[in-house]
Every structure is written in structure tokens, then in C-alpha cells.
Design a protein around this motif. Structure first.
Motif, PDB file in Angstrom:
ATOM      1  N   PHE A 111     -11.285  24.638  -2.253  1.00 57.25           N
ATOM      2  CA  PHE A 111     -12.355  23.652  -2.146  1.00 57.25           C
ATOM      3  C   PHE A 111     -11.910  22.342  -2.786  1.00 57.25           C
ATOM      4  O   PHE A 111     -11.418  22.351  -3.914  1.00 57.25           O
ATOM      5  CB  PHE A 111     -13.593  24.205  -2.881  1.00 57.25           C
ATOM      6  N   VAL A 112     -12.075  21.233  -2.066  1.00 51.48           N
ATOM      7  CA  VAL A 112     -11.786  19.914  -2.624  1.00 51.48           C
ATOM      8  C   VAL A 112     -12.948  18.987  -2.283  1.00 51.48           C
ATOM      9  O   VAL A 112     -13.326  18.862  -1.119  1.00 51.48           O
ATOM     10  CB  VAL A 112     -10.470  19.320  -2.069  1.00 51.48           C
ATOM     11  N   HIS A 113     -13.532  18.374  -3.296  1.00 53.15           N
ATOM     12  CA  HIS A 113     -14.561  17.333  -3.118  1.00 53.15           C
ATOM     13  C   HIS A 113     -13.902  16.047  -3.586  1.00 53.15           C
ATOM     14  O   HIS A 113     -13.652  15.869  -4.770  1.00 53.15           O
ATOM     15  CB  HIS A 113     -15.806  17.670  -3.942  1.00 53.15           C
ATOM     16  N   ARG A 114     -13.593  15.152  -2.633  1.00 45.69           N
ATOM     17  CA  ARG A 114     -12.853  13.941  -2.971  1.00 45.69           C
ATOM     18  C   ARG A 114     -13.671  12.689  -2.677  1.00 45.69           C
ATOM     19  O   ARG A 114     -14.767  12.775  -2.151  1.00 45.69           O
ATOM     20  CB  ARG A 114     -11.504  13.915  -2.251  1.00 45.69           C
ATOM     21  N   ASP A 115     -13.103  11.570  -3.061  1.00 47.76           N
ATOM     22  CA  ASP A 115     -13.724  10.253  -2.870  1.00 47.76           C
ATOM     23  C   ASP A 115     -14.956  10.055  -3.749  1.00 47.76           C
ATOM     24  O   ASP A 115     -15.821   9.239  -3.443  1.00 47.76           O
ATOM     25  CB  ASP A 115     -14.091   9.990  -1.398  1.00 47.76           C
ATOM     26  N   LEU A 116     -15.028  10.801  -4.841  1.00 49.11           N
ATOM     27  CA  LEU A 116     -16.118  10.585  -5.796  1.00 49.11           C
ATOM     28  C   LEU A 116     -15.821   9.297  -6.557  1.00 49.11           C
ATOM     29  O   LEU A 116     -14.671   9.050  -6.932  1.00 49.11           O
ATOM     30  CB  LEU A 116     -16.249  11.791  -6.729  1.00 49.11           C
ATOM     31  N   PRO A 117     -16.829   8.440  -6.775  1.00 49.21           N
ATOM     32  CA  PRO A 117     -16.564   7.087  -7.272  1.00 49.21           C
ATOM     33  C   PRO A 117     -16.172   6.976  -8.742  1.00 49.21           C
ATOM     34  O   PRO A 117     -15.722   5.922  -9.172  1.00 49.21           O
ATOM     35  CB  PRO A 117     -17.887   6.360  -7.016  1.00 49.21           C
ATOM     36  N   SER A 118     -16.352   8.047  -9.515  1.00 47.80           N
ATOM     37  CA  SER A 118     -16.043   7.959 -10.943  1.00 47.80           C
ATOM     38  C   SER A 118     -15.823   9.348 -11.517  1.00 47.80           C
ATOM     39  O   SER A 118     -16.193  10.350 -10.910  1.00 47.80           O
ATOM     40  CB  SER A 118     -17.210   7.293 -11.691  1.00 47.80           C
ATOM     41  N   GLU A 119     -15.229   9.378 -12.713  1.00 49.24           N
ATOM     42  CA  GLU A 119     -15.073  10.662 -13.409  1.00 49.24           C
ATOM     43  C   GLU A 119     -16.448  11.257 -13.734  1.00 49.24           C
ATOM     44  O   GLU A 119     -16.622  12.465 -13.682  1.00 49.24           O
ATOM     45  CB  GLU A 119     -14.242  10.494 -14.676  1.00 49.24           C
ATOM     46  N   ALA A 120     -17.414  10.407 -14.046  1.00 49.92           N
ATOM     47  CA  ALA A 120     -18.770  10.906 -14.339  1.00 49.92           C
ATOM     48  C   ALA A 120     -19.361  11.589 -13.111  1.00 49.92           C
ATOM     49  O   ALA A 120     -19.976  12.653 -13.217  1.00 49.92           O
ATOM     50  CB  ALA A 120     -19.670   9.772 -14.814  1.00 49.92           C
TER      51      ALA A 120
END
Length: 159
Positions: A111-120
Motif C-alpha cells: 500500500f502506498v498513499h502518495r502526494d500528501l502535502p505535508s508530513e503532518a
């Protein structure tokens, strides 16, 4: 690279005691999806089709399917209809990739969830995926993950 182009990811690998064909159905069939995540779902699993899941009342994840290679790979965009917290992201602004590989009599799910805008945002989503992926592991293997404790907590906090 400036901060506006940096993105964060959540990556997990789990083993499920079920075939890739069985696990696949828990990713694309609304009734099976709701056994491990969500109270309502509308899925149109084809490129350009909608992904819509009300995780708990008032919290809807939405996006669209990008790629499907049954029963090996599914890619869809993800975001929240309500973006009322600093870690919420708009629908379609991040991407989830799930790879299913036969592993003995079972399946390895990557599973990969990418393109999240920040570490938070990545940390917030990691909490969610660390809650729901084990529920998928149980449901796809034929077990009952039980009522989602987050649903119970949400109902108690709204009553």
C-alpha cells in the motif's frame, strides 16, 4: 526543491490469508469495502470512475479510479469532501496505489498513499491506514473485524 513541490507518503505492507482475487473484491465492491471501512460507499471501479466512501458519518473520502489491473493493482485518487482541518486534503489531490502479489496461499498487499502535502498530513493519514488495513486483513481472510471502534466513538461524541 521548494516546499510547495515536496510531498509525503504513507507506505505499508501486510500479508492476508486470502487469494489476490478475494482481496481484490474487498477493494472494489462497495458491500465488501464496508465490512472493513466505512458506513456507505459508491464505487465505479474503472478508469475515471468514482471512489466515494463515507468513512464515519460526516467524513467522506472521494476521488476517482486511475488504473485497474484485476486482481493485481488498483490506483485511485483520494481526498476529503470536508477540508476543515490542517491535515485534510481536497478530493483527488493524493493518490493511493495498492499492489496484490500471491504469497503462498495468501496475498502480500503493498500500500502506498502518495502526494500528501505535508508530513503532518502523512502522519494523520498513517493513523487512519494503521487502523483500517488490519481490519481489511481480517475481513478479506473471512473473519469479522467487528464494529469499527471509530464509528462507535463518533456516535458517542455526537449524541
Amino acid at each position: 526543491m521548494d516546499a510547495t513541490t515536496e510531498t509525503a507518503i504513507v507506505e505499508r505492507t501486510i500479508s492476508i490469508d486470502a487469494s489476490p482475487e478475494t482481496v481484490w473484491e474487498f477493494l472494489v465492491d462497495p458491500e465488501k469495502l464496508m465490512r472493513w471501512k466505512g458506513v456507505d460507499a459508491k464505487l465505479d471501479p474503472r478508469p475515471g470512475g468514482i471512489f466515494w466512501c463515507e468513512i464515519i458519518p460526516g467524513h467522506v473520502a472521494a476521488g476517482e479510479y486511475v488504473e485497474l489491473d484485476p486482481p493485481h493493482r488498483v490506483v485511485f485518487t483520494w481526498g476529503w469532501e470536508k477540508t476543515d482541518s490542517p491535515t485534510s486534503i481536497k478530493p483527488g489531490t493524493s493518490t493511493i496505489e495498492i499492489e496484490l502479489t500471491p504469497e503462498g496461499a495468501g496475498t502480500r498487499l503493498h500500500f502506498v498513499h502518495r502526494d500528501l502535502p505535508s508530513e503532518a498530513a502523512a502522519e494523520s493519514h498513517a493513523v487512519g491506514w494503521d487502523h483500517y488495513l488490519p481490519r481489511l486483513e481480517v475481513a478479506a481472510a473471512g473473519g469479522d473485524p467487528g464494529e469499527d471502534p471509530w464509528l462507535t466513538q463518533n456516535m458517542e461524541s455526537t449524541s
